[in-house]
Write a protein that holds these residues in place. Structure first.
Motif, PDB file in Angstrom:
ATOM      1  N   ILE A 111     -29.905 -30.460  -3.023  1.00  0.00           N
ATOM      2  CA  ILE A 111     -29.798 -31.821  -3.570  1.00  0.00           C
ATOM      3  C   ILE A 111     -31.173 -32.353  -3.932  1.00  0.00           C
ATOM      4  O   ILE A 111     -31.381 -32.934  -5.010  1.00  0.00           O
ATOM      5  CB  ILE A 111     -29.104 -32.744  -2.553  1.00  0.00           C
ATOM      6  CG1 ILE A 111     -27.683 -32.273  -2.281  1.00  0.00           C
ATOM      7  CG2 ILE A 111     -29.110 -34.192  -3.042  1.00  0.00           C
ATOM      8  CD1 ILE A 111     -27.014 -32.977  -1.117  1.00  0.00           C
ATOM      9  N   LEU A 112     -32.137 -32.159  -3.027  1.00  0.00           N
ATOM     10  CA  LEU A 112     -33.488 -32.650  -3.268  1.00  0.00           C
ATOM     11  C   LEU A 112     -34.123 -31.946  -4.464  1.00  0.00           C
ATOM     12  O   LEU A 112     -34.794 -32.580  -5.289  1.00  0.00           O
ATOM     13  CB  LEU A 112     -34.334 -32.446  -2.015  1.00  0.00           C
ATOM     14  CG  LEU A 112     -35.607 -33.275  -1.875  1.00  0.00           C
ATOM     15  CD1 LEU A 112     -35.284 -34.762  -1.892  1.00  0.00           C
ATOM     16  CD2 LEU A 112     -36.335 -32.908  -0.581  1.00  0.00           C
ATOM     17  N   ALA A 113     -33.919 -30.625  -4.561  1.00  0.00           N
ATOM     18  CA  ALA A 113     -34.481 -29.875  -5.684  1.00  0.00           C
ATOM     19  C   ALA A 113     -33.882 -30.339  -7.005  1.00  0.00           C
ATOM     20  O   ALA A 113     -34.593 -30.458  -8.018  1.00  0.00           O
ATOM     21  CB  ALA A 113     -34.220 -28.378  -5.488  1.00  0.00           C
ATOM     22  N   LEU A 114     -32.583 -30.598  -7.005  1.00  0.00           N
ATOM     23  CA  LEU A 114     -31.935 -31.108  -8.211  1.00  0.00           C
ATOM     24  C   LEU A 114     -32.506 -32.468  -8.602  1.00  0.00           C
ATOM     25  O   LEU A 114     -32.797 -32.730  -9.779  1.00  0.00           O
ATOM     26  CB  LEU A 114     -30.428 -31.215  -7.982  1.00  0.00           C
ATOM     27  CG  LEU A 114     -29.596 -31.788  -9.133  1.00  0.00           C
ATOM     28  CD1 LEU A 114     -29.673 -30.867 -10.355  1.00  0.00           C
ATOM     29  CD2 LEU A 114     -28.141 -31.978  -8.702  1.00  0.00           C
ATOM     30  N   ALA A 115     -32.701 -33.334  -7.613  1.00  0.00           N
ATOM     31  CA  ALA A 115     -33.198 -34.683  -7.883  1.00  0.00           C
ATOM     32  C   ALA A 115     -34.619 -34.659  -8.440  1.00  0.00           C
ATOM     33  O   ALA A 115     -34.915 -35.309  -9.456  1.00  0.00           O
ATOM     34  CB  ALA A 115     -33.148 -35.517  -6.603  1.00  0.00           C
ATOM     35  N   VAL A 116     -35.516 -33.895  -7.799  1.00  0.00           N
ATOM     36  CA  VAL A 116     -36.905 -33.894  -8.260  1.00  0.00           C
ATOM     37  C   VAL A 116     -37.036 -33.178  -9.599  1.00  0.00           C
ATOM     38  O   VAL A 116     -37.849 -33.586 -10.452  1.00  0.00           O
ATOM     39  CB  VAL A 116     -37.847 -33.258  -7.212  1.00  0.00           C
ATOM     40  CG1 VAL A 116     -37.803 -34.035  -5.912  1.00  0.00           C
ATOM     41  CG2 VAL A 116     -37.530 -31.798  -6.968  1.00  0.00           C
ATOM     42  N   THR A 117     -36.238 -32.126  -9.819  1.00  0.00           N
ATOM     43  CA  THR A 117     -36.322 -31.407 -11.095  1.00  0.00           C
ATOM     44  C   THR A 117     -35.857 -32.283 -12.245  1.00  0.00           C
ATOM     45  O   THR A 117     -36.508 -32.344 -13.297  1.00  0.00           O
ATOM     46  CB  THR A 117     -35.482 -30.121 -11.040  1.00  0.00           C
ATOM     47  OG1 THR A 117     -35.963 -29.279  -9.979  1.00  0.00           O
ATOM     48  CG2 THR A 117     -35.584 -29.351 -12.353  1.00  0.00           C
ATOM     49  N   LEU A 118     -34.749 -32.971 -12.057  1.00  0.00           N
ATOM     50  CA  LEU A 118     -34.256 -33.853 -13.115  1.00  0.00           C
ATOM     51  C   LEU A 118     -35.185 -35.055 -13.308  1.00  0.00           C
ATOM     52  O   LEU A 118     -35.449 -35.472 -14.441  1.00  0.00           O
ATOM     53  CB  LEU A 118     -32.843 -34.334 -12.781  1.00  0.00           C
ATOM     54  CG  LEU A 118     -31.746 -33.269 -12.840  1.00  0.00           C
ATOM     55  CD1 LEU A 118     -30.394 -33.864 -12.456  1.00  0.00           C
ATOM     56  CD2 LEU A 118     -31.670 -32.634 -14.222  1.00  0.00           C
ATOM     57  N   GLY A 119     -35.676 -35.608 -12.198  1.00  0.00           N
ATOM     58  CA  GLY A 119     -36.577 -36.757 -12.305  1.00  0.00           C
ATOM     59  C   GLY A 119     -37.882 -36.407 -12.995  1.00  0.00           C
ATOM     60  O   GLY A 119     -38.281 -37.046 -13.973  1.00  0.00           O
ATOM     61  N   TYR A 120     -38.543 -35.372 -12.500  1.00  0.00           N
ATOM     62  CA  TYR A 120     -39.805 -34.958 -13.111  1.00  0.00           C
ATOM     63  C   TYR A 120     -39.581 -34.428 -14.524  1.00  0.00           C
ATOM     64  O   TYR A 120     -40.420 -34.634 -15.412  1.00  0.00           O
ATOM     65  CB  TYR A 120     -40.481 -33.879 -12.270  1.00  0.00           C
ATOM     66  CG  TYR A 120     -40.823 -34.291 -10.858  1.00  0.00           C
ATOM     67  CD1 TYR A 120     -40.835 -35.627 -10.466  1.00  0.00           C
ATOM     68  CD2 TYR A 120     -41.134 -33.340  -9.891  1.00  0.00           C
ATOM     69  CE1 TYR A 120     -41.149 -35.999  -9.174  1.00  0.00           C
ATOM     70  CE2 TYR A 120     -41.453 -33.698  -8.596  1.00  0.00           C
ATOM     71  CZ  TYR A 120     -41.448 -35.024  -8.232  1.00  0.00           C
ATOM     72  OH  TYR A 120     -41.748 -35.393  -6.947  1.00  0.00           O
ATOM     73  N   GLY A 121     -38.457 -33.732 -14.710  1.00  0.00           N
ATOM     74  CA  GLY A 121     -38.171 -33.205 -16.042  1.00  0.00           C
ATOM     75  C   GLY A 121     -37.982 -34.306 -17.064  1.00  0.00           C
ATOM     76  O   GLY A 121     -38.445 -34.192 -18.211  1.00  0.00           O
ATOM     77  N   ALA A 122     -37.311 -35.388 -16.661  1.00  0.00           N
ATOM     78  CA  ALA A 122     -37.124 -36.516 -17.575  1.00  0.00           C
ATOM     79  C   ALA A 122     -38.467 -37.133 -17.941  1.00  0.00           C
ATOM     80  O   ALA A 122     -38.718 -37.475 -19.102  1.00  0.00           O
ATOM     81  CB  ALA A 122     -36.216 -37.562 -16.925  1.00  0.00           C
ATOM     82  N   ALA A 123     -39.354 -37.263 -16.954  1.00  0.00           N
ATOM     83  CA  ALA A 123     -40.690 -37.805 -17.232  1.00  0.00           C
ATOM     84  C   ALA A 123     -41.479 -36.883 -18.147  1.00  0.00           C
ATOM     85  O   ALA A 123     -42.206 -37.336 -19.041  1.00  0.00           O
ATOM     86  CB  ALA A 123     -41.437 -38.016 -15.917  1.00  0.00           C
ATOM     87  N   ALA A 124     -41.333 -35.567 -17.949  1.00  0.00           N
ATOM     88  CA  ALA A 124     -42.038 -34.606 -18.799  1.00  0.00           C
ATOM     89  C   ALA A 124     -41.542 -34.669 -20.241  1.00  0.00           C
ATOM     90  O   ALA A 124     -42.336 -34.575 -21.188  1.00  0.00           O
ATOM     91  CB  ALA A 124     -41.866 -33.197 -18.240  1.00  0.00           C
ATOM     92  N   LEU A 125     -40.235 -34.823 -20.416  1.00  0.00           N
ATOM     93  CA  LEU A 125     -39.682 -34.929 -21.769  1.00  0.00           C
ATOM     94  C   LEU A 125     -40.240 -36.147 -22.498  1.00  0.00           C
ATOM     95  O   LEU A 125     -40.560 -36.073 -23.696  1.00  0.00           O
ATOM     96  CB  LEU A 125     -38.157 -34.991 -21.703  1.00  0.00           C
ATOM     97  CG  LEU A 125     -37.437 -33.690 -21.341  1.00  0.00           C
ATOM     98  CD1 LEU A 125     -35.938 -33.930 -21.226  1.00  0.00           C
ATOM     99  CD2 LEU A 125     -37.723 -32.609 -22.375  1.00  0.00           C
ATOM    100  N   VAL A 126     -40.344 -37.249 -21.784  1.00  0.00           N
ATOM    101  CA  VAL A 126     -40.909 -38.458 -22.384  1.00  0.00           C
ATOM    102  C   VAL A 126     -42.363 -38.216 -22.786  1.00  0.00           C
ATOM    103  O   VAL A 126     -42.802 -38.598 -23.889  1.00  0.00           O
ATOM    104  CB  VAL A 126     -40.805 -39.644 -21.411  1.00  0.00           C
ATOM    105  CG1 VAL A 126     -41.589 -40.839 -21.930  1.00  0.00           C
ATOM    106  CG2 VAL A 126     -39.352 -40.027 -21.193  1.00  0.00           C
TER     107      VAL A 126
END
Length: 273
Positions: A111-126
């Motif tokens: 769960i934590l890995a999914l959360a940080v990957t999606l969170g950081y990934g969204a910031a990286a896309l921006v």
């Protein structure tokens, strides 16, 4: 191994029903996007790419948010079983207590890995969308992801230990909040007081690096801000980062999850149904 995976799958389903996946992911994505949009301004001043600035900001976010999420997911892992009366039934299964903890750890880490990957990934896309040259900082982003998972594993293990020690969710919640405040907030305030009172003396130059590496949250911050020179510049701690060898902060990040899970296993063995 099959028993551990079965326990992990059961815990993952419980977390899904309790909406922990959406809560953790939503918090990480929201705060990461806020930092991604707010972190654009300094890039021209420090002459670094936008993603490196974002990673420096995300590191500061993760120091506070990842341990908090980990403790919120783990504080009732044992105490909740005791209060619901499900622990005696759980212990009748052909699964050892360390396997139960490993199963819970795998589920919560997923769960934590999914959360940080999606969170950081969204910031990286921006960051990359607004500045294609920001792709140069992708290595720092990947480093931030796996170290965040290690940091989360440390506080998950600590949460299990506190849960087994308290044996009641209310008490475990109090212990978890106290641990978060001590490790993430008060510890750094104490170090700051040490620096101010010492005035750059031997305590600051000799004891401070050891104290930073000894705390998993500070070791996480130092490692991520010193592993990349560009991120160190963006984070504004180039001199402080150079004072601590990279391998020391990395060793602390790897060792703390093992210590925390070992402590949780020892305490859990003393819990009687």
């Amino acid at each position: 191994m099959n028993r551990v995976l079965s326990t992990a799958l059961a815990e993952f389903r419980i977390a899904f029903r309790n909406r922990w996946i959406s809560i953790a992911t939503g918090m990480m994505v929201l705060f990461a996007l806020v930092l991604a949009f707010a972190g654009a301004a300094p890039t021209g001043e420090v002459s670094v790419d936008r993603l490196s600035v974002t990673v420096a900001s995300l590191t500061s976010l993760a120091v506070y948010l990842v341990p908090l999420l980990a403790l919120l997911m783990s504080f009732d892992a044992v105490a909740g079983e005791v209060e619901r009366g499900s622990l005696p039934l759980l212990l009748t299964y052909p699964v050892s207590r360390p396997q139960i903890l490993l199963g819970k750890l795998l589920a919560h880490l997923a769960i934590l890995a999914l959360a940080v990957t999606l969170g950081y990934g969204a910031a990286a896309l921006v960051a990359v969308w607004s500045d294609p040259a920001a792709i140069a900082g992708i290595g720092s982003l990947w480093r931030l992801i796996w170290t965040s998972i290690l940091l989360g594993a440390t506080f998950l293990g600590a949460g299990y230990a506190l849960s087994a020690l308290a044996r009641r969710p209310s008490g475990a919640a109090g212990f978890a909040i106290a641990l978060w405040l001590l490790a993430v907030v008060l510890y750094d305030l104490a170090l700051l007081a040490l620096i101010v009172s010492d005035g750059g003396g031997e305590l600051t130059t000799q004891a401070l690096p050891i104290a930073l590496v000894a705390n998993p949250a500070d070791a996480f911050r130092v490692f991520n801000l010193s592993a990349s020179q560009v991120v160190a510049v963006a984070g504004g701690i180039g001199g402080a980062a150079d004072a601590i060898p990279l391998w020391q902060s990395a060793a602390s990040l790897v060792a703390w999850p093992l210590v925390a899970l070992g402590l949780a296993s020892v305490v859990f063995r003393k819990v009687t149904p």
